[in-house]
Design a protein around this motif. Sequence first.
Motif, short mmCIF file in Angstrom:
data_model
loop_
_atom_site.label_atom_id
_atom_site.label_comp_id
_atom_site.label_asym_id
_atom_site.label_seq_id
_atom_site.Cartn_x
_atom_site.Cartn_y
_atom_site.Cartn_z
N LEU A 6 2.52 -0.37 -1.21
CA LEU A 6 2.70 -1.52 -0.31
C LEU A 6 3.78 -1.24 0.74
CD1 LEU A 6 2.51 -4.60 -2.73
CD2 LEU A 6 0.71 -3.63 -1.30
N ALA A 7 4.69 -0.33 0.41
CA ALA A 7 5.79 -0.02 1.33
C ALA A 7 5.25 0.48 2.67
CB ALA A 7 6.70 1.03 0.71
N ALA A 8 4.14 1.20 2.63
CA ALA A 8 3.63 1.86 3.85
C ALA A 8 3.26 0.85 4.93
CB ALA A 8 2.42 2.71 3.49
N ASN A 9 2.80 -0.33 4.52
CA ASN A 9 2.30 -1.29 5.53
C ASN A 9 3.21 -2.49 5.77
OD1 ASN A 9 -0.16 0.06 6.10
ND2 ASN A 9 -0.82 -0.52 4.03
N ARG A 10 4.35 -2.52 5.10
CA ARG A 10 5.17 -3.72 5.27
C ARG A 10 5.98 -3.66 6.57
NH1 ARG A 10 9.18 -1.49 1.15
NH2 ARG A 10 10.54 -0.34 2.55
N THR A 11 6.28 -4.85 7.11
CA THR A 11 7.24 -4.94 8.19
C THR A 11 8.62 -5.07 7.54
OG1 THR A 11 5.58 -6.19 9.37
CG2 THR A 11 7.80 -6.18 10.32
N PRO B 160 0.84 -7.54 0.18
CA PRO B 160 -0.38 -6.79 -0.04
C PRO B 160 -1.33 -6.98 1.16
CG PRO B 160 0.12 -8.21 -1.91
CD PRO B 160 0.98 -8.66 -0.76
N PRO B 161 -2.09 -5.95 1.55
CA PRO B 161 -2.99 -6.08 2.68
C PRO B 161 -3.96 -7.24 2.49
CG PRO B 161 -3.07 -3.86 1.73
CD PRO B 161 -2.16 -4.67 0.88
#
Length: 198
Positions: free
Chosen positions: A21-26, A89-90
């Motif tokens: 989840l780290a990859a897509n978080r702001t 989560p996406p």
Amino acid sequence: MNDAAFNEMRKEVETCARCPLAANRTRAVFGEGPETTSIVLVGEAPGAKEDESGRPFVGLSGRLLSELLEEAGLPREKLFITNTVKCRPPENRLPSKTESAACRQFLAAQLRHIRPRLVITAGNAPTRAVLGTKEGISTLRGRLRSCVWEEMEFSVLPLFHPSYLLRNRGRAEGSPIALTLADIREALRLAREFTPGF
Ligand code: URA
């Protein structure tokens, strides 16, 4: 854990890369509120607005939750509010088992520091995580349970998730909103019993 260690953990959460989840978080959403409170509210996971702002429950469902807390006499500022997972989560899907497991230590450390008497769980994910049950929220909501989790003892009061309430806005007797207001009033009553002057 002392205050300095708690603030260190905040930084650790903000830069955490333990799960995908780290990859897509702001922004990671650590949680907010008084660290001395006797009530912690745990939601599922940040949504879009939370990811953007770094604050829990500030989107549409969060606004509804805040209104209901206020209406029931338990303003959100009196609670520490966080989530089972700290990153969005996406597509707002439910957090996976791996993601929840990666974040579990942070929730456990937060609770160990705050030492709440009552944990309000909003929705299935936190309720199942803490109670270790497969039962659904419609059976569990409003039923106070004692629990031992990660070697800590506290009471748990499950609530409907506010995004479910957003889709069911009626306020007739027995409606999800009316039940939730009653549940929050019960939480307030318990907090006053546990902590005089709450
Ligand atoms: N839903 C949650 O469960 N948590 C939030 O912070 C926002 C929406």
